[in-house]
Design a protein around this motif. Structure first.
Motif, PDB file in Angstrom:
ATOM      1  N   UNK A 149      -4.801   7.417   7.362  1.00 55.74           N
ATOM      2  CA  UNK A 149      -3.358   7.183   7.446  1.00 55.74           C
ATOM      3  C   UNK A 149      -3.029   6.137   8.512  1.00 55.74           C
ATOM      4  N   UNK A 150      -3.697   6.244   9.658  1.00 54.29           N
ATOM      5  CA  UNK A 150      -3.459   5.254  10.714  1.00 54.29           C
ATOM      6  C   UNK A 150      -3.884   3.856  10.279  1.00 54.29           C
ATOM      7  N   UNK A 151      -5.032   3.736   9.621  1.00 53.88           N
ATOM      8  CA  UNK A 151      -5.536   2.426   9.201  1.00 53.88           C
ATOM      9  C   UNK A 151      -4.624   1.802   8.151  1.00 53.88           C
ATOM     10  N   UNK A 152      -4.119   2.606   7.207  1.00 56.31           N
ATOM     11  CA  UNK A 152      -3.187   2.068   6.205  1.00 56.31           C
ATOM     12  C   UNK A 152      -1.880   1.620   6.848  1.00 56.31           C
ATOM     13  N   UNK A 153      -1.414   2.399   7.831  1.00 48.97           N
ATOM     14  CA  UNK A 153      -0.179   2.009   8.505  1.00 48.97           C
ATOM     15  C   UNK A 153      -0.361   0.701   9.272  1.00 48.97           C
ATOM     16  N   UNK A 154      -1.514   0.533   9.938  1.00 52.25           N
ATOM     17  CA  UNK A 154      -1.771  -0.713  10.667  1.00 52.25           C
ATOM     18  C   UNK A 154      -1.860  -1.888   9.706  1.00 52.25           C
ATOM     19  N   UNK A 155      -2.512  -1.693   8.556  1.00 51.36           N
ATOM     20  CA  UNK A 155      -2.601  -2.785   7.576  1.00 51.36           C
ATOM     21  C   UNK A 155      -1.225  -3.168   7.054  1.00 51.36           C
ATOM     22  N   UNK A 156      -0.406  -2.142   6.796  1.00 51.91           N
ATOM     23  CA  UNK A 156       0.940  -2.449   6.285  1.00 51.91           C
ATOM     24  C   UNK A 156       1.764  -3.193   7.331  1.00 51.91           C
ATOM     25  N   UNK A 157       1.644  -2.754   8.609  1.00 52.19           N
ATOM     26  CA  UNK A 157       2.401  -3.446   9.655  1.00 52.19           C
ATOM     27  C   UNK A 157       1.932  -4.888   9.837  1.00 52.19           C
ATOM     28  N   UNK A 158       0.641  -5.145   9.685  1.00 52.87           N
ATOM     29  CA  UNK A 158       0.124  -6.501   9.861  1.00 52.87           C
ATOM     30  C   UNK A 158       0.459  -7.395   8.666  1.00 52.87           C
ATOM     31  N   UNK A 159       0.569  -6.789   7.465  1.00 53.56           N
ATOM     32  CA  UNK A 159       0.817  -7.594   6.268  1.00 53.56           C
ATOM     33  C   UNK A 159       2.281  -7.928   6.078  1.00 53.56           C
ATOM     34  N   UNK A 160       3.201  -7.101   6.538  1.00 52.72           N
ATOM     35  CA  UNK A 160       4.631  -7.335   6.282  1.00 52.72           C
ATOM     36  C   UNK A 160       5.136  -8.626   6.903  1.00 52.72           C
ATOM     37  N   UNK A 188       0.850  -1.185   0.000  1.00 52.01           N
ATOM     38  CA  UNK A 188       0.000   0.000   0.000  1.00 52.01           C
ATOM     39  C   UNK A 188       0.885   1.233   0.000  1.00 52.01           C
ATOM     40  N   UNK A 189       0.317   2.290  -0.468  1.00 51.57           N
ATOM     41  CA  UNK A 189       1.006   3.572  -0.400  1.00 51.57           C
ATOM     42  C   UNK A 189       0.746   4.170   0.969  1.00 51.57           C
ATOM     43  N   UNK A 190       1.618   3.803   1.959  1.00 49.89           N
ATOM     44  CA  UNK A 190       1.419   4.245   3.325  1.00 49.89           C
ATOM     45  C   UNK A 190       1.806   5.713   3.423  1.00 49.89           C
ATOM     46  N   UNK A 191       0.999   6.565   4.009  1.00 50.58           N
ATOM     47  CA  UNK A 191       1.361   7.976   4.136  1.00 50.58           C
ATOM     48  C   UNK A 191       2.650   8.133   4.913  1.00 50.58           C
ATOM     49  N   UNK A 207     -16.045  -8.122  17.372  1.00 48.28           N
ATOM     50  CA  UNK A 207     -16.445  -8.736  16.105  1.00 48.28           C
ATOM     51  C   UNK A 207     -17.017  -7.687  15.145  1.00 48.28           C
ATOM     52  N   UNK A 208     -16.324  -6.569  15.087  1.00 49.61           N
ATOM     53  CA  UNK A 208     -16.685  -5.485  14.160  1.00 49.61           C
ATOM     54  C   UNK A 208     -15.522  -5.279  13.216  1.00 49.61           C
ATOM     55  N   UNK A 209     -15.830  -5.213  11.913  1.00 50.94           N
ATOM     56  CA  UNK A 209     -14.779  -5.048  10.919  1.00 50.94           C
ATOM     57  C   UNK A 209     -14.163  -3.661  11.047  1.00 50.94           C
ATOM     58  N   UNK A 210     -12.843  -3.566  11.256  1.00 49.12           N
ATOM     59  CA  UNK A 210     -12.210  -2.239  11.357  1.00 49.12           C
ATOM     60  C   UNK A 210     -12.289  -1.506  10.017  1.00 49.12           C
ATOM     61  N   UNK A 211     -12.407  -0.212  10.086  1.00 46.38           N
ATOM     62  CA  UNK A 211     -12.455   0.628   8.886  1.00 46.38           C
ATOM     63  C   UNK A 211     -12.058   2.038   9.272  1.00 46.38           C
ATOM     64  N   UNK A 212     -11.849   2.839   8.254  1.00 48.29           N
ATOM     65  CA  UNK A 212     -11.499   4.252   8.497  1.00 48.29           C
ATOM     66  C   UNK A 212     -12.587   4.957   9.277  1.00 48.29           C
ATOM     67  N   UNK A 213     -13.852   4.717   8.927  1.00 54.85           N
ATOM     68  CA  UNK A 213     -14.974   5.391   9.588  1.00 54.85           C
ATOM     69  C   UNK A 213     -15.074   4.973  11.067  1.00 54.85           C
TER      70      UNK A 213
END
Length: 330
Positions: A313-324, A267-270, A292-298
């Protein structure tokens, strides 16, 4: 007994060739003439004469007092106020004719205003023509006021003490209902304002004013990547020249300019992510997953109370950290 003939229209039906249609027929009827009501005629005549005399009084008082005030259009308007004032009190006295306490106050005020007019007319007559003219001129408004007062006393309906008390009690009940209705209307308006304020959402501080852009949540990334069927071999380092990206010196997150072998860009992490916001966002994501709630930006934006850009920005950073780590394991 006297009678009179009057033409009236009576609805009916008319049939031709079996077809019936509604029609209006005129019919002559004879009816007795009611006797003349002399009381009503006398009342109308008295009111007409009093109104004419009051008009004469207003004209005389206005001209005389305007001359006393020096003449001119402004003096004429001021002079007309004298008679107009006690005439208005007569109208108010008629409105409160069934309320003795209020009627007494209005009557005293009306007689006081008439006294002021009489004094002004007497002063003007004394200055111009002497004592006789002063007395005669001052009596004009007094006569008009006296006629209205006597007419009211003669036509006012008499009420006994019990009737007045019953009427006062009933008027008190109606006044309480009117006050209650006014208070209910005021409360309804305030409740509508509170509901309108409660239903509105606060504006986003990070969004420019007047922006109509719609933010969409980024696609959900499965933190557990699919395993490849064949083991991956480390690929040789690329020989192509890679240009280092421009890094903001204010950024607290370091970006490796050289991609690792076998790890494609996710992802293009900010570049700018506040560490405090990132820690809070991780806690929010953990709480959402426990519920049991799907995380999202909202969801992150609502729970942290920040703007959409910071939450994304926080959500993209968390996704990148979890995927690496998952990519390296695969």
């Amino acid at each position: 007994m006297r009678t009179r003939t009057r033409t009236v229209q009576v609805p009916g039906t008319h049939t031709i060739n079996g077809q019936t249609m509604p029609v209006i027929r005129e019919q002559q009827i004879v009816e007795p003439v009611p006797p003349r009501d002399w009381d009503v005629l006398a009342t109308r005549a008295a009111v007409t004469v009093i109104v004419v005399l009051t008009t004469f009084s207003v004209v005389w008082s206005t001209v005389s007092i305007a001359r006393l005030l020096g003449g001119g259009w402004a003096a004429t308007l001021a002079a007309a106020t004298f008679d107009a004032a006690w005439i208005v009190t007569g109208v108010i006295a008629y409105l409160v004719r069934h309320q003795p306490d209020r009627r007494a106050v209005v009557d005293r005020g009306g007689w006081a205003l008439v006294a002021v007019t009489v004094i002004a007319l007497g002063v003007e007559g004394w200055r111009t023509s002497g004592l006789a003219a002063a007395c005669a001129g001052a009596a004009v408004s007094l006569i008009a006021k006296g006629l209205w007062w006597m007419f009211d006393r003669a036509t006012r309906a008499p009420l006994s003490s019990d009737d007045r008390q019953w009427l006062a009690g009933r008027r008190s009940q109606l006044g309480a209902q009117r006050a209650l209705l006014a208070m209910q209307r005021q409360v309804a308006r305030e409740q509508a304002q509170v509901a309108e304020l409660a239903g509105s959402t606060p504006p986003d501080p990070d969004r420019p004013r007047g922006s109509t852009q719609v933010d969409l949540d980024p696609p959900q990334v499965d933190p557990t990547p699919a395993l490849e069927s064949t083991p991956t071999q480390p690929s040789p380092a690329p020989t192509a020249q890679v240009t280092a990206p421009q890094v903001d010196p204010r950024s607290t997150r370091q970006v490796d300019p050289t991609p690792a072998p076998g790890r494609p860009e996710l992802h293009a992490v900010p570049d700018q992510v506040d560490p405090a916001d990132l820690d809070r966002a991780r806690a929010v994501v953990a709480a959402l997953r426990r519920d049991q709630i799907a995380p999202s930006t909202e969801q992150i934006r609502r729970r942290m109370g920040i703007g959409r850009d910071r939450a994304r920005a926080c959500w993209l950073a968390i996704q990148a950290d979890e995927a690496d780590p998952a990519r390296r394991t695969a």
